[in-house]
Scaffold this active site. Structure first.
Site, PDB file in Angstrom:
ATOM      1  N   MET A  33      18.605  71.029  37.829  1.00 18.13           N
ATOM      2  CA  MET A  33      19.809  71.863  37.890  1.00 18.13           C
ATOM      3  C   MET A  33      20.367  71.756  39.298  1.00 18.13           C
ATOM      4  SD  MET A  33      18.498  75.351  36.042  1.00 18.13           S
ATOM      5  CE  MET A  33      16.921  75.291  36.918  1.00 18.13           C
ATOM      6  N   TYR A 173      28.154  60.497  33.574  1.00 16.19           N
ATOM      7  CA  TYR A 173      28.011  60.040  34.948  1.00 16.19           C
ATOM      8  C   TYR A 173      28.049  58.506  34.977  1.00 16.19           C
ATOM      9  CZ  TYR A 173      26.631  64.898  35.748  1.00 16.19           C
ATOM     10  OH  TYR A 173      26.599  66.271  35.813  1.00 16.19           O
ATOM     11  N   ARG A 182      34.235  53.006  25.217  1.00 17.85           N
ATOM     12  CA  ARG A 182      35.507  53.628  25.582  1.00 17.85           C
ATOM     13  C   ARG A 182      35.690  53.710  27.089  1.00 17.85           C
ATOM     14  NH1 ARG A 182      35.188  59.796  23.509  1.00 17.85           N
ATOM     15  NH2 ARG A 182      36.967  60.083  24.897  1.00 17.85           N
ATOM     16  N   GLU A 260      32.323  65.757  28.380  1.00 19.01           N
ATOM     17  CA  GLU A 260      33.584  65.751  27.633  1.00 19.01           C
ATOM     18  C   GLU A 260      33.389  66.031  26.145  1.00 19.01           C
ATOM     19  OE1 GLU A 260      36.594  62.707  28.776  1.00 19.01           O
ATOM     20  OE2 GLU A 260      34.927  61.842  29.898  1.00 19.01           O
ATOM     21  N   ALA A 317      14.928  74.255  32.118  1.00 19.13           N
ATOM     22  CA  ALA A 317      15.715  74.373  33.345  1.00 19.13           C
ATOM     23  C   ALA A 317      16.149  75.820  33.545  1.00 19.13           C
ATOM     24  CB  ALA A 317      16.917  73.431  33.282  1.00 19.13           C
ATOM     25  N   GLY A 657      29.138  99.291  35.246  1.00 20.84           N
ATOM     26  CA  GLY A 657      30.467  99.560  34.711  1.00 20.84           C
ATOM     27  C   GLY A 657      31.057 100.850  35.226  1.00 20.84           C
ATOM     28  N   LEU A 664      34.037  94.002  31.315  1.00 28.62           N
ATOM     29  CA  LEU A 664      32.590  94.162  31.231  1.00 28.62           C
ATOM     30  C   LEU A 664      31.911  92.948  31.856  1.00 28.62           C
ATOM     31  CD1 LEU A 664      31.953  95.646  27.690  1.00 28.62           C
ATOM     32  CD2 LEU A 664      31.947  96.804  29.880  1.00 28.62           C
ATOM     33  N   ASP A 665      31.061  93.167  32.821  1.00 30.81           N
ATOM     34  CA  ASP A 665      30.460  92.074  33.571  1.00 30.81           C
ATOM     35  C   ASP A 665      29.012  92.405  33.888  1.00 30.81           C
ATOM     36  OD1 ASP A 665      29.783  90.018  35.247  1.00 30.81           O
ATOM     37  OD2 ASP A 665      31.594  90.116  36.463  1.00 30.81           O
ATOM     38  N   ALA A 666      28.120  92.024  32.992  1.00 30.74           N
ATOM     39  CA  ALA A 666      26.697  92.305  33.204  1.00 30.74           C
ATOM     40  C   ALA A 666      26.162  91.537  34.396  1.00 30.74           C
ATOM     41  CB  ALA A 666      25.909  91.958  31.943  1.00 30.74           C
TER      42      ALA A 666
END
Length: 680
Positions: A33, A173, A182, A260, A317, A657, A664-666
């Site tokens: 990662m 890559y 392609r 992609e 990972a 919150g 909302l954003d944990a």
């Protein structure tokens, strides 16, 4: 942590494996990662702390984030000159000092046509849809320069103390663009026929093998099924694997996407170990070990994959971000204490692809090990935490783990807060795991849990607490439009919990994350797509059995209809869903579009009445003749208790919150709670 004997529950997972004289103590790998730590001025210190924590957690081998072998390979971490060796040497020394039995391999990654450089390179000038410009076509000398760069990087990796390298030849890559027609339109010896197209990766492996010497591990990551229209055919994948083995690869690591591709492979709606069967098929083709990956997030899932013969090694990972001790906990029989990766991507891949430091929603310390240190409290305090949602749970468990005496209150009859809504959405069943983890941590840390208890300021003031933490969350916003109290109008909370009936024709007011979740819920046809591999394959057009080119070419996704006609609306004039997660938002948009959900932006809401929802689009009035209007118009912080405490002269902390409820954003809530809990 060594494993001297077999494990009764996970005999395969904890069996050793020898690769070119290197003994791996178990079959679990921390997969590659790119965390962003590689690019920091104090990279050696930060990476060492990050990896050592996973080493101490029992992993058998680590593969680093991608390191480019050449300046054209991308901005960021590079290993192409001797002056760059010391940083890497500091990391490998730290890993080996922590546990000499743990191996660490460096991933060599050349991003090719999607590199974030002024002049990316590739086999042909075919622009990726992820890139701003087409790559510069490599000539014969340029190809030789790149092959030599891979070999040089491998040699420097040996000097830096790595036990081997992984060469990534997948995901769009550089190496993979030589393989696919392609992106490789050459007519010389590096293009055209399949034998010519696979020449580049084979030459890279031959040179890298020579550079590594006889005792270092060489792993090659292959696109076993690239989920790409016109991608690699099965026969090509198999013959490439054989050629790589003959060229000197010791291990084949299977990958299942290009960046992609239009098929989700690691998002939370993907079934666990869905792609391991492809690795199992390839395992019959070669005699060297194979690594499989993707959505293997718990020990029993890994053991099952090994038992089926689908792989020799398991790459975890993101699960290593969520819980550095996942392997140790499995060995010790503490699986219920594992903080499971829920595959939300919000703090890991979304951060990577937006240039932010990688972390983890459920473990805010990931990649911040030197910044967020958890040490025993010098003075134990009595702490009241009000609200058992993600923020309150994170604060309570971390603070109690440090030795504070915590009482956790919640008015509901169960812990979890908004996660109890999230886990009801098809494809988000993994959120159950986070609630399970926190429930177990409450027990382990001796937290006094008081559910179905609505506390007030008097109760808290009389409780003798040294600290009061308010994590009371949010309340859904009620927009001020005519008819908002009409029987057709229902709250999203009531829809998700099943308290509200939903008609055949529906308008959803609000197209944020909650609006998309509600649309997913009400258009879902009832099949367990997130749990069943066959259903998932049909819905996304994957043919595992016949493996056409890319696994998807010519396969038409099957759309199960819910029978509902749905409009998903937002006030903003921007594209609907633009604010969703970078790496998962597209999956939600595609899913709903296939189900016929109509998405409208730039909407003004006039009124709700017996006819339906009256709106204006670009100033023009329009009637949506719907049976139900689901209100997902944002949230307000629930701060009433906080205000009462402040009025009494107390100084409570406000988190989650209740602190900020714009969306909302944990991720933000758990990070904030973690930072405060380690500081008290």
């Amino acid at each position: 942590m060594t494993h001297a004997q077999s494990h009764p529950k996970y005999p395969l997972m904890f069996s050793p494996l020898v690769i070119r004289g290197n003994r791996l103590k178990n079959r679990i790998i921390m997969g590659s990662m790119h965390s962003g730590l590689e690019d920091l001025p104090n990279a050696a210190e930060r990476l060492s702390a990050y990896f050592v924590e996973r080493v101490q957690g029992g992993v058998g081998m680590i593969i680093t984030g991608g390191i480019t072998p050449h300046p054209s390979g991308g901005r960021g971490a590079k290993l192409s000159e001797p002056s760059e060796v010391p940083m890497h040497r500091a990391v490998t020394d730290a890993v080996h000092a922590a546990d000499p039995d743990v191996k660490i391999c460096m991933q060599i990654l050349h991003s090719g046509s999607i590199a974030n450089v002024r002049e990316p390179v590739g086999p042909s000038p075919v622009r990726s849809r992820l890139a701003k410009v087409p790559p510069v076509e490599l000539d014969e000398a340029g190809i030789e320069e790149q092959i030599a760069a891979f070999a040089n990087c491998a040699a420097l990796a040996v000097e830096a103390g790595y036990d081997g390298v992984e060469i990534i030849g997948s995901a769009g890559y550089l190496i993979s663009t030589f393989l696919v027609e392609r992106t490789n339109q050459r007519t010389d010896r590096w293009g055209g026929s399949w034998e010519n197209r696979m020449r580049f990766p084979v030459e890279v492996v031959k040179r890298a093998r020579a550079a590594l010497g006889d005792d270092k591990i060489l792993i090659f990551r292959i696109s076993a099924m690239d989920m790409l229209e016109g991608g690699l055919a099965w026969e090509e994948v198999a013959s490439l694997a054989k050629a790589l083995e003959a060229a000197g690869a010791d291990v084949i690591s299977t990958h299942f996407c290009w960046h992609e591709s239009q098929v989700p492979t690691i998002a939370t709606m993907v079934p666990r170990a869905a792609f391991a069967q492809v690795t199992g098929r390839l395992r019959k083709v070669v005699s060297i070990p194979l690594i499989t990956s993707n959505r293997i997030n718990m020990p029993h899932v890994a053991e099952d994959v090994l038992a089926r013969g689908d792989a020799d090694l398991i790459s975890m990972a993101r699960p290593m971000l969520a819980d550095p001790e996942i392997v140790k906990k499995a060995w010790e029989g503490r699986e219920d204490e594992i903080n499971t990766c829920i595959a939300c991507n919000q703090a890991c891949l979304d951060h990577t692809f937006t240039g932010q430091l990688t972390s983890c929603l459920v473990n805010a310390r990931a990649c911040r090990e030197t910044e967020i240190t958890v040490a025993p409290a010098t003075t134990a305090r009595r702490i009241a935490v009000v609200g058992a949602g993600p923020a309150g749970l994170a604060y309570a468990t971390i603070a109690s783990g440090r030795g504070h005496k915590v009482t956790l209150f919640d008015a509901a009859g169960e812990i979890g807060g908004q996660f109890n809504l999230a886990r009801k959405i098809p494809g988000k069943e993994e959120f159950d795991e986070t609630i399970r983890y926190f429930g177990r941590m409450i027990e382990v840390n001796g937290i006094e849990l008081k559910l179905a208890t609505r506390v007030d300021a008097d109760m808290l003031a009389a409780g003798g607490f040294d600290e009061i933490v308010i994590a009371t969350g949010i309340t859904p916003r009620k927009p001020e439009i005519a008819g908002i109290d009409h029987p057709k109008a229902v709250r999203y909370v009531d829809v998700i919990t099943g308290k509200a009936n939903v008609g055949r024709t529906v308008a959803i007011m609000g197209a944020g994350g909650i609006g998309f979740d509600v649309a997913e819920l009400i258009t879902h046809a009832g099949t367990p797509g997130s749990l069943d591999v066959d259903v998932f394959a049909r819905e996304w057009g994957i043919d595992f059995k016949n493996h056409p080119r890319g696994g998807v070419t010519g396969v038409v996704p099957e759309v199960a209809s819910s029978g509902r006609e749905v409009w998903l609306l937002q006030r903003k004039a921007s594209a609907v869903g633009k604010g969703l997660g970078r790496t998962t938002g597209w999956t939600h948009r595609i899913t709903l579009q296939r189900r016929g959900v109509q998405m409208l932006g730039g909407v003004e809401y006039d009124r709700i009445d017996d006819e339906g929802l009256h709106i204006r689009v670009e100033g023009e009035p329009r009637l949506l003749p719907v049976d139900t209007v689901i209100v997902c118009a944002g949230q307000e912080p629930a701060r009433e208790l906080y205000g009462q405490l402040v009025a009494r002269g107390l100084a409570p902390q406000l988190i989650g919150g209740a602190y900020e409820a714009a969306e909302l954003d944990a991720k933000r809530a758990i990070l904030q709670a973690t930072e405060l809990a380690v500081a008290i």
